[in-house]
Design a protein around this motif. Structure first.
Motif, mmCIF file in Angstrom:
data_model
loop_
_atom_site.group_PDB
_atom_site.id
_atom_site.type_symbol
_atom_site.label_atom_id
_atom_site.label_comp_id
_atom_site.label_asym_id
_atom_site.label_seq_id
_atom_site.Cartn_x
_atom_site.Cartn_y
_atom_site.Cartn_z
ATOM 1 N N ARG A 1 31.396 93.273 30.012
ATOM 2 C CA ARG A 1 32.329 92.550 29.152
ATOM 3 C C ARG A 1 33.092 93.510 28.239
ATOM 4 N N ARG A 2 32.371 94.467 27.668
ATOM 5 C CA ARG A 2 33.046 95.420 26.766
ATOM 6 C C ARG A 2 34.054 96.274 27.517
ATOM 7 N N SER A 3 33.680 96.722 28.714
ATOM 8 C CA SER A 3 34.572 97.614 29.456
ATOM 9 C C SER A 3 35.843 96.905 29.906
ATOM 10 N N LEU B 1 31.095 86.958 31.069
ATOM 11 C CA LEU B 1 30.855 87.663 32.318
ATOM 12 C C LEU B 1 31.780 87.144 33.410
ATOM 13 N N GLU B 2 32.039 85.839 33.421
ATOM 14 C CA GLU B 2 32.945 85.272 34.420
ATOM 15 C C GLU B 2 34.332 85.893 34.320
ATOM 16 N N GLU B 3 34.844 86.039 33.100
ATOM 17 C CA GLU B 3 36.159 86.653 32.914
ATOM 18 C C GLU B 3 36.139 88.112 33.341
ATOM 19 N N ALA B 4 35.057 88.822 33.019
ATOM 20 C CA ALA B 4 34.936 90.222 33.430
ATOM 21 C C ALA B 4 34.929 90.334 34.950
ATOM 22 N N PHE B 5 34.175 89.452 35.594
ATOM 23 C CA PHE B 5 34.099 89.460 37.054
ATOM 24 C C PHE B 5 35.464 89.196 37.677
#
Length: 253
Positions: free
Chosen positions: A215-217, A223-227
């Motif tokens: 998420r930070r990176s 997590l869904e948005e990061a994925f």
């Protein structure tokens, strides 16, 4: 520990897994994420020696799994809960696996009780719901009390109580020092369950780290948005080849 180095699998002109390198360490739950057709199931099958790599290597505790006799004592796996003989009872199915792997018969009753199927031990599997089949598949994975466990979409068909139970089981197995690799498309469950994540797209590693690190990176809130951000441009091998990877054995993941 599971170690993959430049792991590659091609089916004709389709590359299902492309130079994939990663390490799955004991003592934590590792989530294996990717869009449909990203190569997850093919990778799991190569770990288990069911598919031979086109190039690269993958080992379990330093050796290819296919070189290990009595495999269920070394690795337990749930790949397809529906891939069982419907005419057998749950206990007969597990006893056949136990006998082939020289596992004491007493383990059959123990794992059936562990997964909540003790009362269904003599019922034919053909009458099981999908959730019950998932539990039976988990029982088979646990049968040899192995140090390494692989689960492909283990939450399919489970009710909320079952999902909560599986989440606790995975954490318990990891706390015992086992290596636990879980392939799933359910971001919420990976957020709640996984300590470390491997994200792949078109068979290649896109990112790895804890849910918070991903998420930070990506500077996202979930997590869904990061994925979604990490996999936005990857698509799938099947899509790129008009579905050919699935027809040729690439699997759903």
């Amino acid at each position: 520990m599971i170690e993959a180095s430049e792991l590659t699998k091609r089916y004709g002109g389709v590359t299902a897994v492309d130079g994939l390198s990663f390490t799955v360490r004991p003592g934590r739950v590792t989530g294996f994420l990717g869009p449909n057709g990203a190569g997850k199931s093919t990778t799991l099958r190569m770990i288990l020696g069911l598919h031979a790599p086109t190039a690269g290597t993958v080992t379990v505790n330093g050796r290819p799994f296919r070189h290990r006799p009595r495999g269920l004592r070394h690795v337990g796996a749930l790949l397809d809960a529906g891939d069982v003989h419907g005419g057998r009872s749950a206990s007969a199915h597990l006893w056949a696996l136990a006998r082939a792997n020289r596992i004491p018969r007493s383990r059959v009753g123990e794992v059936l009780d562990q997964v909540g199927l003790a009362d269904a031990a003599r019922r034919r599997i053909g009458g099981f719901s999908l959730g019950m089949r998932q539990r039976l598949g988990i029982a088979a994975a646990l049968l040899g009390d192995p140090p390494v466990l692989l689960f492909d979409e283990p939450l399919n068909g489970l009710d909320p109580q079952g999902v909560r139970w599986v989440r606790g089981l995975f954490r318990t197995l990891a706390a015992e020092g086992r290596t636990v690799l879980v392939s799933s498309h359910l971001m919420s469950e990976m957020q709640n369950t996984a300590d470390h994540l491997l994200v792949i797209g078109r068979g290649a590693l896109l990112a790895e780290g804890s849910p918070d690190e991903l998420r930070r990176s990506t500077r996202t809130a979930s997590l869904e948005e990061a994925f979604m951000q990490l996999t936005a441009d990857t698509g799938s091998a099947e899509a790129a080849a008009g579905g050919g990877a699935d027809r040729l054995g690439g699997g759903k993941g």
